[in-house]
Each structure stands twice: as C-alpha cells, then as structure tokens.
Design an enzyme around this catalytic site. Structure first.
Site, PDB file in Angstrom:
ATOM      1  N   GLU A  72      -9.865  -2.406   5.084  1.00  0.00           N
ATOM      2  CA  GLU A  72     -10.741  -1.961   6.441  1.00  0.00           C
ATOM      3  C   GLU A  72     -11.802  -2.835   6.561  1.00  0.00           C
ATOM      4  O   GLU A  72     -12.261  -3.373   5.711  1.00  0.00           O
ATOM      5  CB  GLU A  72     -11.088  -0.486   6.442  1.00  0.00           C
ATOM      6  CG  GLU A  72      -9.908   0.599   6.415  1.00  0.00           C
ATOM      7  CD  GLU A  72      -9.170   0.768   7.818  1.00  0.00           C
ATOM      8  OE1 GLU A  72      -9.249  -0.034   8.387  1.00  0.00           O
ATOM      9  OE2 GLU A  72      -8.779   1.813   7.815  1.00  0.00           O
ATOM     10  N   HIS A 116      -7.683  -5.349  10.183  1.00  0.00           N
ATOM     11  CA  HIS A 116      -7.197  -4.956   8.468  1.00  0.00           C
ATOM     12  C   HIS A 116      -6.030  -5.832   8.325  1.00  0.00           C
ATOM     13  O   HIS A 116      -5.167  -5.857   9.050  1.00  0.00           O
ATOM     14  CB  HIS A 116      -7.693  -3.569   8.133  1.00  0.00           C
ATOM     15  CG  HIS A 116      -6.494  -2.875   8.801  1.00  0.00           C
ATOM     16  ND1 HIS A 116      -6.565  -1.830   9.912  1.00  0.00           N
ATOM     17  CD2 HIS A 116      -5.037  -2.690   8.406  1.00  0.00           C
ATOM     18  CE1 HIS A 116      -5.769  -1.153   9.854  1.00  0.00           C
ATOM     19  NE2 HIS A 116      -4.698  -1.639   9.137  1.00  0.00           N
ATOM     20  N   ASP A 164       0.812  -1.251  -0.111  1.00  0.00           N
ATOM     21  CA  ASP A 164      -0.053   0.124   0.037  1.00  0.00           C
ATOM     22  C   ASP A 164       0.759   1.435  -0.092  1.00  0.00           C
ATOM     23  O   ASP A 164       2.059   1.204   0.145  1.00  0.00           O
ATOM     24  CB  ASP A 164      -0.870  -0.082   1.181  1.00  0.00           C
ATOM     25  CG  ASP A 164      -0.202  -0.520   2.338  1.00  0.00           C
ATOM     26  OD1 ASP A 164       0.907  -0.205   2.933  1.00  0.00           O
ATOM     27  OD2 ASP A 164      -0.979  -1.351   3.171  1.00  0.00           O
ATOM     28  N   ASP A 195      -8.209  -3.207  14.277  1.00  0.00           N
ATOM     29  CA  ASP A 195      -9.511  -3.698  13.787  1.00  0.00           C
ATOM     30  C   ASP A 195      -9.349  -4.782  12.937  1.00  0.00           C
ATOM     31  O   ASP A 195     -10.658  -5.098  12.234  1.00  0.00           O
ATOM     32  CB  ASP A 195     -10.163  -2.491  13.112  1.00  0.00           C
ATOM     33  CG  ASP A 195      -9.181  -2.284  11.861  1.00  0.00           C
ATOM     34  OD1 ASP A 195      -8.317  -2.552  11.526  1.00  0.00           O
ATOM     35  OD2 ASP A 195      -9.732  -1.076  11.205  1.00  0.00           O
TER      36      ASP A 195
END
Length: 256
Positions: free
Chosen positions: A139, A134, A63, A132
């Site tokens: 996400e 990811h 990313d 979370d």
C-alpha cells in the site's frame, strides 16, 4: 519501461500472454511470479489454451489474505487452482503461495524469500495495479526496499475488493505480500491495467515521480517492465501517442 496500449483489454492480454509463453518456451524451468484478482483471469485462460509445458515451471504468488482458510472461495490458493493450476501440468510441489494461517508469520515470510532465492529468482513477474498505485499489497507509504511481510490493507483496497466478498466487512484487514524489493528482483515484469478506474494510478506510475506514495512508480527503475493497457487505462497519459508509435514501429528483433 515499455508502454503497450491496445484497442481492448483482450488485445493487450493476448500480447502479454505471448510474452510469457516466450519465456516458458525459452526456459522450461522458468520461475514465474503470479498475481490474482480480476485483471489476470483472461491472461490465465489464454495461457491454458496454449497447451504449454509447465512440468518444470515453478511459481510464486504475490500475496494471500491472513486468516482465510486455503479452501475459502476468496483465498488466493482457491483462486489460483480454479483459474490456472488445475488446468495445466504444473507439479504441485513447485507451486508456492503464502500461507495466511502460518503459526509464525515472521518466520514464514523469511522462508518464502529463501525459497525464491533457492529457485534461482523470479524470471517473470505478473502484476496488476491498485487504484491507489499499489503492487502486490504494498500500500502507499510501503518501503521501496521491502521484503515479504504482513501488511494492513487500506480502506480503499478493502472497498475495491468488497465485490469479491459481498461487502467490505467480509474483506480481511491483513495480508502477506511480497515486498517491493522482492518484486524488483524479478528479471522481467508484465503489468496489466484495464479500465478508467486504473487511469490515474497508471499515469502516476508511468509519468509521475518515483515515490513510496505510488508504490508502482518504482517500476520506472526496472530494466525490463512492460505495461499493457487498454485505451481507458491509458487516458490520462500525456505521451500516449508516442507510446503507440514506439510499439507500432518496433524493429523485428524486438517483437516477442
């Protein structure tokens, strides 16, 4: 999915580094998927110290932030060159990192996927995990079949990354990230997670249901995923004693 719990993050990272080194020695022209953030920094230091031959290796990063100049100290271009690439003999032409300033983002994302295919696919993908759940910047609610694309970061992720920027307002809102489908195409995964703040996400990933609300949980479906943990990241796992026993009693032919 193999769960490897070690006495410290350093010990877990050392085992992970040997797994990657084995791939590079077995296949000099290997294709690696690489991650950023604080978790893999020590991994890259260990790989540098091994003096491996990277001349034929190709790399694809997971990313990049949208809108940050490549020279920005918090861009993932800067991160990768500072923490790995400038210390090894990799050919710069074989380094691939998404361009967060591409004039046509949609076309750029399609081209990134095409470059991965042209390289023969990713042999080993290094992963971290968000608090979370990811992976990459996929996400919660991301499609489990998604491909490289632009994603909007959650407030939680921006808060988690604010320590790198000084405050949350400085963290970009958008990123380019490999999709979950792209990540799942890799032949092998090495996921690192350390510290108590990762424990819930790790437990959901390893022992919870497969759901888009915990994107990393899809790794349960992959035939060769290894998860490297310290005791704090493993503290919410219900079967941690079993995972330790399995690792300690692996037959010799499985010890890489």
């Amino acid at each position: 999915m193999e769960i490897i719990i070690q006495a410290s993050a350093q010990a877990a990272t050392e085992i992970a580094s040997r797994t990657i080194a084995h791939v590079l020695r077995r296949k000099p022209h290997a294709v690696l998927g690489l991650a950023t953030g604080s978790t893999p920094v020590q991994l890259y230091k260990l790989l540098i110290d091994m003096n491996l031959d990277w001349r034929q290796v190709s790399s694809f990063n997971l990313d990049e932030y949208v809108g940050l100049p490549k020279a920005h100290p918090q861009s993932y271009h800067s991160f990768m060159w500072a923490n790995l690439f400038k210390h090894i003999n990799i050919d710069p032409q074989n380094v691939h990192i998404p361009d967060g300033n591409a004039p046509d983002m949609a076309s750029h994302c399609l081209a990134y996927e095409q470059k991965i295919r042209q390289a023969g696919g990713i042999d080993l993908q290094v992963l971290g995990i968000g608090t979370d759940g990811h992976i990459g910047f996929n996400e919660p609610s991301s499609s489990l079949g998604s491909r490289t694309r632009i994603k909007t970061l959650t407030r939680q992720t921006r808060q988690d990354n604010a320590r790198f920027f000084g405050n949350e307002d400085q963290v970009p809102s958008h990123v380019i990230t490999m999709g979950i489908g792209t990540i799942m195409d890799a032949r092998q995964h090495v996921l690192l997670a350390f510290g108590p703040h990762k424990a819930r996400a790790v437990a959901q990933t390893v022992e919870g249901p497969i759901t888009a609300m915990v994107p990393a949980s899809i790794l349960q479906m992959h035939p060769d995923t290894r998860v490297y943990l310290d005791p704090e990241a493993a503290e919410q796992l219900q079967r941690s004693d079993y995972y330790r026993w399995v690792f300690e009693h692996k037959p010799l032919w499985q010890r890489v």
